[in-house]
Design a protein around this motif. Sequence first.
Motif, PDB file in Angstrom:
ATOM      1  N   GLY A   1      -5.020   4.548  -0.891  1.00 53.24           N
ATOM      2  CA  GLY A   1      -4.045   3.786  -0.114  1.00 53.24           C
ATOM      3  C   GLY A   1      -3.414   4.623   0.976  1.00 53.24           C
ATOM      4  O   GLY A   1      -3.269   4.173   2.121  1.00 53.24           O
ATOM      5  N   TYR A   2      -3.036   5.861   0.647  1.00 53.55           N
ATOM      6  CA  TYR A   2      -2.413   6.709   1.658  1.00 53.55           C
ATOM      7  C   TYR A   2      -3.434   7.180   2.686  1.00 53.55           C
ATOM      8  O   TYR A   2      -3.083   7.432   3.847  1.00 53.55           O
ATOM      9  CB  TYR A   2      -1.689   7.882   0.990  1.00 53.55           C
ATOM     10  CG  TYR A   2      -0.249   7.529   0.662  1.00 53.55           C
ATOM     11  CD1 TYR A   2       0.083   6.284   0.156  1.00 53.55           C
ATOM     12  CD2 TYR A   2       0.774   8.428   0.880  1.00 53.55           C
ATOM     13  CE1 TYR A   2       1.389   5.942  -0.123  1.00 53.55           C
ATOM     14  CE2 TYR A   2       2.094   8.105   0.599  1.00 53.55           C
ATOM     15  CZ  TYR A   2       2.389   6.852   0.105  1.00 53.55           C
ATOM     16  OH  TYR A   2       3.689   6.511  -0.158  1.00 53.55           O
TER      17      TYR A   2
ATOM     18  N   VAL B   1       0.855  -1.198   0.000  1.00 51.34           N
ATOM     19  CA  VAL B   1       0.000   0.000   0.000  1.00 51.34           C
ATOM     20  C   VAL B   1       0.888   1.244   0.000  1.00 51.34           C
ATOM     21  O   VAL B   1       0.658   2.183  -0.765  1.00 51.34           O
ATOM     22  CB  VAL B   1      -0.967  -0.008   1.200  1.00 51.34           C
ATOM     23  CG1 VAL B   1      -1.722   1.315   1.286  1.00 51.34           C
ATOM     24  CG2 VAL B   1      -1.960  -1.171   1.089  1.00 51.34           C
TER      25      VAL B   1
ATOM     26  N   ALA C   1      -2.800  11.476   2.020  1.00 50.09           N
ATOM     27  CA  ALA C   1      -2.402  11.834   0.660  1.00 50.09           C
ATOM     28  C   ALA C   1      -2.594  13.313   0.367  1.00 50.09           C
ATOM     29  O   ALA C   1      -1.970  13.830  -0.560  1.00 50.09           O
ATOM     30  CB  ALA C   1      -3.209  11.011  -0.358  1.00 50.09           C
TER      31      ALA C   1
ATOM     32  N   ASN D   1       3.851   1.580  -1.127  1.00 49.79           N
ATOM     33  CA  ASN D   1       4.581   1.698  -2.394  1.00 49.79           C
ATOM     34  C   ASN D   1       3.666   1.795  -3.615  1.00 49.79           C
ATOM     35  O   ASN D   1       4.144   1.736  -4.740  1.00 49.79           O
ATOM     36  CB  ASN D   1       5.517   0.495  -2.566  1.00 49.79           C
ATOM     37  CG  ASN D   1       6.692   0.528  -1.621  1.00 49.79           C
ATOM     38  OD1 ASN D   1       7.151   1.598  -1.235  1.00 49.79           O
ATOM     39  ND2 ASN D   1       7.175  -0.632  -1.217  1.00 49.79           N
ATOM     40  N   HIS D   2       2.363   1.950  -3.386  1.00 47.66           N
ATOM     41  CA  HIS D   2       1.379   2.021  -4.478  1.00 47.66           C
ATOM     42  C   HIS D   2       1.425   0.767  -5.350  1.00 47.66           C
ATOM     43  O   HIS D   2       1.257   0.835  -6.565  1.00 47.66           O
ATOM     44  CB  HIS D   2       1.595   3.281  -5.326  1.00 47.66           C
ATOM     45  CG  HIS D   2       1.464   4.556  -4.561  1.00 47.66           C
ATOM     46  ND1 HIS D   2       0.255   5.062  -4.130  1.00 47.66           N
ATOM     47  CD2 HIS D   2       2.398   5.435  -4.126  1.00 47.66           C
ATOM     48  CE1 HIS D   2       0.440   6.197  -3.479  1.00 47.66           C
ATOM     49  NE2 HIS D   2       1.740   6.444  -3.457  1.00 47.66           N
TER      50      HIS D   2
ATOM     51  N   PHE E   1       2.569  -0.693 -10.426  1.00 44.77           N
ATOM     52  CA  PHE E   1       2.502   0.572  -9.692  1.00 44.77           C
ATOM     53  C   PHE E   1       1.266   1.326 -10.161  1.00 44.77           C
ATOM     54  O   PHE E   1       1.050   1.489 -11.369  1.00 44.77           O
ATOM     55  CB  PHE E   1       3.757   1.415  -9.967  1.00 44.77           C
ATOM     56  CG  PHE E   1       3.684   2.792  -9.356  1.00 44.77           C
ATOM     57  CD1 PHE E   1       4.145   3.001  -8.061  1.00 44.77           C
ATOM     58  CD2 PHE E   1       3.152   3.866 -10.052  1.00 44.77           C
ATOM     59  CE1 PHE E   1       4.083   4.267  -7.486  1.00 44.77           C
ATOM     60  CE2 PHE E   1       3.081   5.126  -9.483  1.00 44.77           C
ATOM     61  CZ  PHE E   1       3.556   5.323  -8.203  1.00 44.77           C
ATOM     62  N   ASN E   2       0.445   1.758  -9.222  1.00 42.61           N
ATOM     63  CA  ASN E   2      -0.701   2.595  -9.560  1.00 42.61           C
ATOM     64  C   ASN E   2      -0.927   3.555  -8.398  1.00 42.61           C
ATOM     65  O   ASN E   2      -1.319   3.132  -7.306  1.00 42.61           O
ATOM     66  CB  ASN E   2      -1.962   1.752  -9.805  1.00 42.61           C
ATOM     67  CG  ASN E   2      -3.088   2.591 -10.372  1.00 42.61           C
ATOM     68  OD1 ASN E   2      -2.915   3.219 -11.404  1.00 42.61           O
ATOM     69  ND2 ASN E   2      -4.227   2.610  -9.706  1.00 42.61           N
ATOM     70  N   TYR E   3      -0.637   4.840  -8.628  1.00 43.23           N
ATOM     71  CA  TYR E   3      -0.768   5.826  -7.562  1.00 43.23           C
ATOM     72  C   TYR E   3      -2.186   5.808  -6.990  1.00 43.23           C
ATOM     73  O   TYR E   3      -3.157   5.835  -7.735  1.00 43.23           O
ATOM     74  CB  TYR E   3      -0.412   7.227  -8.062  1.00 43.23           C
ATOM     75  CG  TYR E   3      -0.546   8.243  -6.964  1.00 43.23           C
ATOM     76  CD1 TYR E   3       0.499   8.461  -6.072  1.00 43.23           C
ATOM     77  CD2 TYR E   3      -1.728   8.947  -6.785  1.00 43.23           C
ATOM     78  CE1 TYR E   3       0.375   9.361  -5.026  1.00 43.23           C
ATOM     79  CE2 TYR E   3      -1.868   9.859  -5.746  1.00 43.23           C
ATOM     80  CZ  TYR E   3      -0.817  10.054  -4.873  1.00 43.23           C
ATOM     81  OH  TYR E   3      -0.949  10.937  -3.834  1.00 43.23           O
ATOM     82  N   SER E   4      -2.294   5.795  -5.664  1.00 41.09           N
ATOM     83  CA  SER E   4      -3.605   5.720  -5.026  1.00 41.09           C
ATOM     84  C   SER E   4      -3.669   6.596  -3.789  1.00 41.09           C
ATOM     85  O   SER E   4      -3.073   6.282  -2.756  1.00 41.09           O
ATOM     86  CB  SER E   4      -3.926   4.264  -4.640  1.00 41.09           C
ATOM     87  OG  SER E   4      -5.149   4.204  -3.941  1.00 41.09           O
ATOM     88  N   ASN E   5      -4.437   7.695  -3.883  1.00 38.16           N
ATOM     89  CA  ASN E   5      -4.729   8.499  -2.695  1.00 38.16           C
ATOM     90  C   ASN E   5      -5.430   7.654  -1.642  1.00 38.16           C
ATOM     91  O   ASN E   5      -5.209   7.823  -0.443  1.00 38.16           O
ATOM     92  CB  ASN E   5      -5.633   9.682  -3.050  1.00 38.16           C
ATOM     93  CG  ASN E   5      -4.896  10.826  -3.693  1.00 38.16           C
ATOM     94  OD1 ASN E   5      -3.677  10.919  -3.634  1.00 38.16           O
ATOM     95  ND2 ASN E   5      -5.628  11.717  -4.330  1.00 38.16           N
TER      96      ASN E   5
ATOM     97  N   LEU F   1      -6.934   4.705  -8.479  1.00 28.41           N
ATOM     98  CA  LEU F   1      -6.874   6.143  -8.190  1.00 28.41           C
ATOM     99  C   LEU F   1      -8.195   6.553  -7.561  1.00 28.41           C
ATOM    100  O   LEU F   1      -9.259   6.090  -7.967  1.00 28.41           O
ATOM    101  CB  LEU F   1      -6.656   6.919  -9.499  1.00 28.41           C
ATOM    102  CG  LEU F   1      -6.597   8.439  -9.396  1.00 28.41           C
ATOM    103  CD1 LEU F   1      -5.372   8.866  -8.602  1.00 28.41           C
ATOM    104  CD2 LEU F   1      -6.574   9.058 -10.784  1.00 28.41           C
TER     105      LEU F   1
END
Length: 201
Positions: free
Chosen positions: A93-94, A44, A159, A46-47, A87-91, A53
Amino acid sequence: NPTGLMVLARQRTIDLDRPVNEYLGAAKLTARIGDARQATVRRVANHLAGLPLHFQFFYYDQPARRPSADETIRRYGNIMRVPGEHFNYSNLGYGILSDLIADQSRQSYADFMHDAVFAPLGLTHTAVDIPESLKPYAAARYANDGERLPFFDTDHAGASEVYSSAHDLIRFAAFHMKAHLAGQTPILDDATLDAMHVNAA
Protein backbone atom coordinates in the motif's frame (compact mmCIF):
# COMPACT_ATOMS: atom_id res chain seq x y z
CA ASN A 1 4.85 9.01 3.06
CA PRO A 2 1.59 10.14 4.73
CA THR A 3 3.11 13.58 5.26
CA GLY A 4 3.88 13.95 1.56
CA LEU A 5 0.44 12.61 0.72
CA MET A 6 -1.18 15.21 2.97
CA VAL A 7 0.80 18.01 1.31
CA LEU A 8 -0.80 16.99 -2.01
CA ALA A 9 -4.21 16.61 -0.37
CA ARG A 10 -3.95 20.15 1.06
CA GLN A 11 -3.09 21.37 -2.45
CA ARG A 12 -6.22 19.52 -3.70
CA THR A 13 -4.04 17.47 -6.03
CA ILE A 14 -5.25 14.26 -4.38
CA ASP A 15 -8.66 13.49 -2.90
CA LEU A 16 -8.12 11.12 0.02
CA ASP A 17 -11.62 9.68 -0.30
CA ARG A 18 -11.45 8.73 -3.96
CA PRO A 19 -10.68 5.11 -4.88
CA VAL A 20 -6.94 4.66 -5.19
CA ASN A 21 -7.53 2.86 -8.51
CA GLU A 22 -8.56 6.20 -10.02
CA TYR A 23 -4.97 7.37 -9.57
CA LEU A 24 -3.25 4.22 -10.80
CA GLY A 25 -2.00 3.49 -14.30
CA ALA A 26 -2.82 0.46 -16.43
CA ALA A 27 -2.70 -1.96 -13.51
CA LYS A 28 -5.43 -1.70 -10.87
CA LEU A 29 -6.09 -3.30 -7.50
CA THR A 30 -8.32 -6.36 -7.79
CA ALA A 31 -10.90 -7.10 -5.09
CA ARG A 32 -10.92 -10.82 -4.25
CA ILE A 33 -13.24 -9.86 -1.38
CA GLY A 34 -15.33 -6.70 -1.17
CA ASP A 35 -15.37 -3.80 -3.63
CA ALA A 36 -12.16 -2.21 -4.97
CA ARG A 37 -13.93 1.17 -5.11
CA GLN A 38 -13.92 1.13 -1.31
CA ALA A 39 -10.10 0.98 -1.27
CA THR A 40 -9.70 4.74 -1.05
CA VAL A 41 -6.44 6.65 -0.84
CA ARG A 42 -7.18 7.32 2.84
CA ARG A 43 -7.75 3.63 3.55
CA VAL A 44 -4.52 2.66 1.79
CA ALA A 45 -2.68 5.26 3.92
CA ASN A 46 -4.32 3.88 7.09
CA HIS A 47 -3.65 0.22 6.18
CA LEU A 48 -7.41 -0.37 5.98
CA ALA A 49 -7.69 -1.12 2.25
CA GLY A 50 -7.62 -4.90 2.63
CA LEU A 51 -4.20 -5.28 1.01
CA PRO A 52 -1.92 -8.10 2.19
CA LEU A 53 1.53 -7.91 3.72
CA HIS A 54 4.08 -7.74 0.92
CA PHE A 55 7.80 -7.11 0.71
CA GLN A 56 10.50 -7.69 -1.89
CA PHE A 57 14.15 -6.69 -1.66
CA PHE A 58 16.39 -6.53 -4.71
CA TYR A 59 20.04 -6.76 -3.65
CA TYR A 60 22.61 -5.07 -5.85
CA ASP A 61 24.79 -8.21 -6.00
CA GLN A 62 21.90 -10.30 -7.37
CA PRO A 63 20.51 -10.32 -10.94
CA ALA A 64 16.84 -9.67 -10.00
CA ARG A 65 15.82 -6.04 -10.41
CA ARG A 66 12.80 -4.09 -9.22
CA PRO A 67 9.80 -4.50 -11.53
CA SER A 68 7.64 -1.61 -12.68
CA ALA A 69 4.85 -0.37 -10.41
CA ASP A 70 2.28 -1.80 -12.83
CA GLU A 71 3.93 -5.23 -12.70
CA THR A 72 3.98 -5.25 -8.90
CA ILE A 73 0.30 -4.28 -8.78
CA ARG A 74 -0.62 -6.93 -11.37
CA ARG A 75 1.18 -9.61 -9.34
CA TYR A 76 0.34 -8.60 -5.78
CA GLY A 77 -2.37 -5.95 -5.81
CA ASN A 78 -5.15 -8.16 -4.48
CA ILE A 79 -7.63 -6.89 -1.92
CA MET A 80 -8.02 -9.83 0.47
CA ARG A 81 -10.26 -8.25 3.14
CA VAL A 82 -13.25 -5.95 2.89
CA PRO A 83 -11.84 -2.41 2.73
CA GLY A 84 -12.43 -0.45 5.91
CA GLU A 85 -13.03 -3.42 8.17
CA HIS A 86 -9.57 -4.58 9.28
CA PHE A 87 -6.17 -3.02 9.89
CA ASN A 88 -3.49 -4.97 8.06
CA TYR A 89 -0.03 -3.44 7.65
CA SER A 90 0.93 -3.39 3.97
CA ASN A 91 4.24 -2.31 2.46
CA LEU A 92 2.51 -2.71 -0.90
CA GLY A 93 0.00 0.00 0.00
CA TYR A 94 2.74 2.46 0.87
CA GLY A 95 4.60 1.52 -2.30
CA ILE A 96 1.43 2.33 -4.25
CA LEU A 97 1.17 5.66 -2.44
CA SER A 98 4.76 6.58 -3.29
CA ASP A 99 4.03 5.90 -6.97
CA LEU A 100 0.80 7.93 -6.70
CA ILE A 101 2.72 10.82 -5.12
CA ALA A 102 5.25 10.75 -7.97
CA ASP A 103 2.56 10.66 -10.65
CA GLN A 104 0.42 13.42 -9.14
CA SER A 105 3.33 15.72 -8.27
CA ARG A 106 5.01 15.13 -11.64
CA GLN A 107 8.31 14.59 -9.84
CA SER A 108 10.14 11.49 -8.78
CA TYR A 109 9.11 10.32 -5.32
CA ALA A 110 12.59 11.17 -4.02
CA ASP A 111 12.53 14.70 -5.46
CA PHE A 112 9.02 15.45 -4.23
CA MET A 113 9.75 14.25 -0.70
CA HIS A 114 12.96 16.30 -0.63
CA ASP A 115 11.37 19.47 -2.00
CA ALA A 116 8.00 19.29 -0.22
CA VAL A 117 8.85 17.59 3.09
CA PHE A 118 12.50 17.05 4.00
CA ALA A 119 14.01 20.41 3.00
CA PRO A 120 11.19 22.59 4.40
CA LEU A 121 11.38 20.73 7.72
CA GLY A 122 15.16 21.14 7.87
CA LEU A 123 15.83 17.40 7.58
CA THR A 124 19.30 17.63 6.08
CA HIS A 125 20.20 13.97 6.65
CA THR A 126 17.00 12.40 5.30
CA ALA A 127 16.38 11.13 1.77
CA VAL A 128 14.64 8.55 -0.33
CA ASP A 129 17.44 6.12 -1.16
CA ILE A 130 20.91 7.28 -0.07
CA PRO A 131 22.46 9.96 -2.30
CA GLU A 132 26.22 10.21 -2.62
CA SER A 133 26.34 13.15 -0.21
CA LEU A 134 24.83 11.05 2.60
CA LYS A 135 26.66 7.75 1.99
CA PRO A 136 29.41 8.57 4.53
CA TYR A 137 26.71 8.71 7.24
CA ALA A 138 24.90 5.49 6.33
CA ALA A 139 24.96 2.63 8.83
CA ALA A 140 26.10 -0.75 7.57
CA ARG A 141 23.51 -3.51 7.27
CA TYR A 142 24.11 -7.02 8.57
CA ALA A 143 22.23 -10.28 8.18
CA ASN A 144 21.29 -12.45 11.17
CA ASP A 145 24.47 -14.46 10.68
CA GLY A 146 26.62 -11.31 11.00
CA GLU A 147 27.48 -11.09 7.30
CA ARG A 148 27.42 -7.63 5.73
CA LEU A 149 24.42 -7.10 3.45
CA PRO A 150 24.78 -5.37 0.08
CA PHE A 151 22.63 -2.35 -0.67
CA PHE A 152 19.13 -3.05 -1.96
CA ASP A 153 16.03 -1.40 -3.29
CA THR A 154 12.41 -2.57 -3.19
CA ASP A 155 9.13 -2.37 -5.07
CA HIS A 156 7.60 -0.40 -2.17
CA ALA A 157 9.74 2.73 -1.85
CA GLY A 158 7.27 4.57 0.36
CA ALA A 159 7.49 1.82 2.95
CA SER A 160 11.17 0.92 2.85
CA GLU A 161 13.44 3.43 1.17
CA VAL A 162 13.40 6.58 3.31
CA TYR A 163 16.61 6.90 5.33
CA SER A 164 17.14 9.36 8.15
CA SER A 165 19.39 10.29 11.04
CA ALA A 166 18.18 10.09 14.63
CA HIS A 167 18.44 13.90 14.82
CA ASP A 168 16.20 14.34 11.79
CA LEU A 169 13.67 11.81 13.10
CA ILE A 170 13.35 13.88 16.27
CA ARG A 171 12.82 17.05 14.22
CA PHE A 172 10.20 15.25 12.12
CA ALA A 173 8.41 14.00 15.24
CA ALA A 174 8.55 17.49 16.76
CA PHE A 175 6.82 18.89 13.67
CA HIS A 176 4.06 16.30 14.01
CA MET A 177 3.72 17.24 17.68
CA LYS A 178 3.27 20.87 16.60
CA ALA A 179 6.47 22.01 18.29
CA HIS A 180 7.15 24.64 15.56
CA LEU A 181 10.94 24.43 15.66
CA ALA A 182 13.07 27.22 14.29
CA GLY A 183 14.06 26.60 10.69
CA GLN A 184 10.97 24.54 9.89
CA THR A 185 8.41 25.70 7.35
CA PRO A 186 4.88 24.71 8.43
CA ILE A 187 4.10 22.51 5.41
CA LEU A 188 0.87 21.35 7.09
CA ASP A 189 -1.36 23.31 9.45
CA ASP A 190 -2.11 22.11 12.97
CA ALA A 191 -5.62 20.94 12.09
CA THR A 192 -4.21 18.67 9.38
CA LEU A 193 -1.62 17.28 11.78
CA ASP A 194 -4.38 16.57 14.31
CA ALA A 195 -6.42 14.79 11.62
CA MET A 196 -3.43 12.60 10.73
CA HIS A 197 -3.23 11.34 14.31
CA VAL A 198 -6.84 10.28 14.72
CA ASN A 199 -7.44 6.54 14.98
CA ALA A 200 -9.14 5.70 11.69
CA ALA A 201 -10.08 2.09 12.50
